[in-house]
Write a protein that holds these residues in place. Sequence first.
Motif: not given
Length: 194
Positions: A44-50, A56-57, A59-67
């Motif tokens: 949570n604290d990495w995936r989302y902004r305040q 977007p920074d 790694p698991l939110n990047k398009p290449e990590a989806k799926g």
Amino acid sequence: MKPVTRIHSRTAVLLDENIDTDRIIPARFLTTTERAGLGKFCFNDWRYRQDGSDNPDFPLNKPEAKGCSILVAGRNFGCGSSREHAPWALLDYSIQAVLCSEIADIFRGNALKNGLLAIVLDEAEHRWLLKNPGVELSIDVREQAIELPDGGRIRFQLEPFARHCLLNGVDQLGFLLQHNDAITHYEHQQEKAA
């Protein structure tokens, strides 16, 4: 628990080392004993902004990590507290396997008990996977092998009981319940002998 026999996926990579269970799921989300829904709090604290938007920074939110359902993480993954919510959150987030050169013992035990493969690799294999995000792997639990795109294989070890439970889709309680008749018979025999 569903049987875990084979996982086929691209890899997502988190290079950070010492990712503790509070990073995986912050303590403020440990208010439930339900597994469903914890994936939205995973990292949570990495995936989302305040403001609650996706970071977007991360790694698991990047398009290449989806799926991707195989996570390759920096060494000493799952350190910190022994919260079982950490593997629950990863599973609910659709991570089915974590590969690393060092995984905290308690996290690894909790993961395997809940159907999340936590596989310890040697340093060279781990480094290669860290340097090659998005590589497509097949993990065979029965053979205890990871098949690489070039046909090579990485061997790994699972404790026999954990492997049995994964392959058969049972947790420790489910395993005992499968043997309930034999347990009851044994108890009756002991009562007669006393």
